[in-house]
Design a protein around this motif. Structure first.
Motif, PDB file in Angstrom:
ATOM      1  N   ASP A   1     -30.397  13.677 -43.376  1.00 13.58           N
ATOM      2  CA  ASP A   1     -29.773  12.482 -42.814  1.00 13.58           C
ATOM      3  C   ASP A   1     -30.810  11.392 -42.556  1.00 13.58           C
ATOM      4  N   GLN A   2     -30.403  10.323 -41.852  1.00 14.46           N
ATOM      5  CA  GLN A   2     -31.289   9.174 -41.620  1.00 14.46           C
ATOM      6  C   GLN A   2     -32.563   9.554 -40.890  1.00 14.46           C
ATOM      7  N   GLN A   3     -32.478  10.601 -40.047  1.00 10.44           N
ATOM      8  CA  GLN A   3     -33.656  11.032 -39.280  1.00 10.44           C
ATOM      9  C   GLN A   3     -34.508  12.048 -40.044  1.00 10.44           C
ATOM     10  N   GLY A   4     -34.081  12.422 -41.222  1.00 10.52           N
ATOM     11  CA  GLY A   4     -34.823  13.421 -41.997  1.00 10.52           C
ATOM     12  C   GLY A   4     -34.459  14.848 -41.638  1.00 10.52           C
ATOM     13  N   THR A   5     -33.384  15.030 -40.849  1.00  9.65           N
ATOM     14  CA  THR A   5     -32.941  16.377 -40.476  1.00  9.65           C
ATOM     15  C   THR A   5     -32.158  17.001 -41.627  1.00  9.65           C
ATOM     16  N   TYR A   6     -32.522  18.230 -41.997  1.00 10.53           N
ATOM     17  CA  TYR A   6     -31.766  18.940 -43.027  1.00 10.53           C
ATOM     18  C   TYR A   6     -30.413  19.363 -42.469  1.00 10.53           C
ATOM     19  N   ARG A   7     -29.380  19.210 -43.284  1.00  8.71           N
ATOM     20  CA  ARG A   7     -28.034  19.659 -42.928  1.00  8.71           C
ATOM     21  C   ARG A   7     -27.399  20.326 -44.136  1.00  8.71           C
ATOM     22  N   VAL A   8     -26.554  21.320 -43.872  1.00  5.42           N
ATOM     23  CA  VAL A   8     -25.829  21.972 -44.969  1.00  5.42           C
ATOM     24  C   VAL A   8     -24.623  21.107 -45.313  1.00  5.42           C
ATOM     25  N   LEU A   9     -24.498  20.764 -46.577  1.00  2.00           N
ATOM     26  CA  LEU A   9     -23.367  19.968 -47.035  1.00  2.00           C
ATOM     27  C   LEU A   9     -22.238  20.859 -47.545  1.00  2.00           C
ATOM     28  N   GLU A  10     -22.612  21.974 -48.202  1.00  6.11           N
ATOM     29  CA  GLU A  10     -21.587  22.800 -48.845  1.00  6.11           C
ATOM     30  C   GLU A  10     -22.144  24.189 -49.137  1.00  6.11           C
ATOM     31  N   ASP A  11     -21.267  25.184 -49.071  1.00  8.31           N
ATOM     32  CA  ASP A  11     -21.615  26.555 -49.463  1.00  8.31           C
ATOM     33  C   ASP A  11     -20.918  26.870 -50.781  1.00  8.31           C
TER      34      ASP A  11
ATOM     35  N   ASN B   1     -25.557  36.517 -33.213  1.00  3.08           N
ATOM     36  CA  ASN B   1     -25.978  36.135 -31.859  1.00  3.08           C
ATOM     37  C   ASN B   1     -27.198  35.222 -31.909  1.00  3.08           C
ATOM     38  N   GLU B   2     -27.169  34.277 -32.856  1.00  6.56           N
ATOM     39  CA  GLU B   2     -28.261  33.313 -33.037  1.00  6.56           C
ATOM     40  C   GLU B   2     -27.670  31.909 -33.141  1.00  6.56           C
ATOM     41  N   GLU B   3     -28.515  30.921 -32.845  1.00  5.48           N
ATOM     42  CA  GLU B   3     -28.118  29.534 -33.079  1.00  5.48           C
ATOM     43  C   GLU B   3     -28.424  29.179 -34.539  1.00  5.48           C
ATOM     44  N   PRO B   4     -27.585  28.390 -35.185  1.00  2.00           N
ATOM     45  CA  PRO B   4     -27.852  28.005 -36.574  1.00  2.00           C
ATOM     46  C   PRO B   4     -29.189  27.275 -36.708  1.00  2.00           C
ATOM     47  N   ILE B   5     -29.982  27.688 -37.677  1.00  2.00           N
ATOM     48  CA  ILE B   5     -31.281  27.043 -37.908  1.00  2.00           C
ATOM     49  C   ILE B   5     -31.079  25.684 -38.571  1.00  2.00           C
ATOM     50  N   ILE B   6     -30.126  25.609 -39.515  1.00  2.00           N
ATOM     51  CA  ILE B   6     -29.828  24.335 -40.190  1.00  2.00           C
ATOM     52  C   ILE B   6     -28.384  23.963 -39.873  1.00  2.00           C
ATOM     53  N   PRO B   7     -28.152  22.810 -39.240  1.00  2.00           N
ATOM     54  CA  PRO B   7     -26.796  22.454 -38.804  1.00  2.00           C
ATOM     55  C   PRO B   7     -25.906  21.983 -39.951  1.00  2.00           C
ATOM     56  N   ASN B   8     -24.615  21.947 -39.674  1.00  2.00           N
ATOM     57  CA  ASN B   8     -23.626  21.374 -40.584  1.00  2.00           C
ATOM     58  C   ASN B   8     -23.601  19.861 -40.462  1.00  2.00           C
TER      59      ASN B   8
END
Length: 482
Positions: free
Chosen positions: A155-165, A340-347
């Protein structure tokens, strides 16, 4: 050389906001500045001719007519530093593990549905949910996902996000290898220094992952085949390449025969038993006795052999329920529930149009959002609001009101950009990254993956069928620079 190139308003893979080069791109940037305009044109031509000579093509279908094209390619790579890649690798393993546990659960105990984490109707009304056909089957390694293709954006901040599986029949791995082959010709100097993760051993990992799914009733060394719909399929090049590189037979449905619940392959030496099928044929066409009775691509009786545990089918039947665009929004909850973990890469934030309040808000802001058909892929039946005409907005408004369950909405993310060299000049193009995850007894992530680029200036659509192209992806080794 890059003076006409502006990196404002978007996260740029190579340049920082002040116009200076990111550290992991510096050596590449310096070398590019040493090339003359003529040398750059030559490198571009070298890359395009290499694809042409090798016959690396894909098929675009328009009005039921297939047009074969060479894959558009850009010779400016995407470069990923080691720490960044380590985070991506962990995030991909985490996500695919949770998705596999979800598939195992919904085809057996259904605990996630009983606990209300995922709405039951979202699973049971899904067209790709085949509980009646394959529910309760014990499959090798309890693994439904042998190969996943996960699409990432920044995204604009350079954060990786999952777009599609992509968990059914993800394509494109062959292009990763051909992109690398071409780049070795274009930039031999970089690869001679051994600072970039190689891909050479990854196909043996893929082969090992296939063979590790040997069914319990297998006698001796397992025999695997790759089942293709045939040469007219848009990804046929992908099928041929993977079968050749893994050393397994490439077969069509007519080459296989089921007798007494066992699959056999016709050969010049007679019938030979098949234990593992890496299929690139969609579920609906796999077995005309169970699914589409008109299918000439599948194998009659295949599901019977599968149920009896005499053959493994990769990827699993019914995986489409987990990579549905509506189910995508619940993957972070699956990670929390099963691991029981938080997602490492967000949606990417997602709105469900079947919910009246969200639908009303989306219809009011249609010109600011991206609308996707939950069952479509390849960039089809998609609206990019800010780029749409009033007529296109009106058409999609009607589609949503008529069938809200079929669509989701997402904010228009300012996809990251990277420089491309086309038609004798540099200009910024939007990019994404398809990461390939291979699962057998162990899980391996292909270093880099397929960087897809929207070569049409200003476009946000990276799919090759919609005018997009490819780039090589270089993952730097720890402690190493170019």
């Amino acid at each position: 050389m890059f003076k006409p190139y502006q990196s404002t308003h978007f996260f740029d893979e190579m340049l920082q906001e002040n116009g200076t080069t990111r550290a992991h791109y510096q050596a590449f940037h310096d070398m590019m500045n040493q090339f003359t305009e003529e040398e750059l044109r030559e490198k571009h031509e070298t890359a395009q001719l290499s694809f042409l000579r090798q016959g690396i093509t894909f098929t675009v279908y328009n009005d039921n007519v297939g047009t074969e094209r060479t894959m558009p390619f850009d010779f400016i790579p995407i470069i990923v530093p080691p720490d960044e890649w380590s985070m991506i690798e962990k995030g991909m393993k985490q996500r695919v593990e949770a998705l596999n546990l979800f598939l195992e659960d919904i085809y057996k105990e259904q605990e996630i549905l009983q606990d209300g984490v995922v709405p039951r109707e979202l699973v049971e009304h899904n067209l790709h949910y085949y509980r009646k056909q394959v529910g309760g089957i014990n499959i090798p390694l309890n693994n439904h996902i042998f190969l996943a293709g996960i699409d990432l954006i920044r995204d604009q901040q350079g954060t990786y996000r999952v777009l599609e599986d992509n968990l059914r029949n993800p394509s494109g791995m062959s292009y990763v290898y051909q992109n690398r082959y071409v780049m070795r010709q274009v930039y031999p100097e970089f690869f001679n220094r051994q600072r970039i993760h190689s891909l050479e051993h990854q196909l043996s990992n893929l082969n090992e992952a296939v063979l590790s799914h040997s069914p319990k009733r297998c006698e001796g060394e397992p025999r695997a085949v790759l089942l293709t719909p045939g040469m007219y399929n848009s990804a046929y090049y992908d099928h041929v390449f993977l079968a050749q590189q893994m050393g397994i037979e490439l077969v069509e449905g007519r080459d296989l025969h089921v007798r007494n619940g066992v699959v056999y392959m016709k050969t010049i030496r007679g019938m030979q038993r098949v234990d593992i099928i890496y299929r690139r044929v969609d579920d609906d066409f796999l077995d005309p006795e169970v699914f589409n009775s008109d299918s000439a691509l599948g194998v009659p009786g295949l599901l019977d052999a599968y149920r009896k545990g005499n053959v493994a089918i990769l990827n699993g039947i019914g995986n489409g329920v987990a990579d549905d665009k509506a189910m995508y929004a619940y993957v972070p909850e699956m990670i929390r529930y099963y691991l029981n973990e938080e997602p490492i890469i967000p949606n990417v934030d997602t709105y469900f149009l079947r919910e009246e309040e969200q639908r009303r808000w989306v219809l009011e802001h249609l010109d600011q959002l991206v609308i996707k058909n939950v069952g479509a892929s390849g960039g089809y039946d998609m609206l990019i609001g800010p780029h749409a005409s009033e007529e296109e907005l009106a058409v999609f408004r009607g589609k949503i009101e008529e069938n809200p369950h079929q669509y989701i909405a997402q904010p228009t993310i300012q996809l990251s950009r990277a420089p491309a060299f086309q038609e004798g000049r540099f200009y910024p193009c939007h990019v994404d990254l398809r990461v390939f995850v291979m699962r057998g007894k162990e899980t391996n992530v292909l270093p880099g993956g397929l960087s897809r680029v929207a070569l049409k200036e200003g476009s946000l659509v990276v799919n090759s069928s919609q005018g997009g192209g490819g780039k090589d992806t270089w993952v730097l080794k720890k402690g190493g620079e170019l």
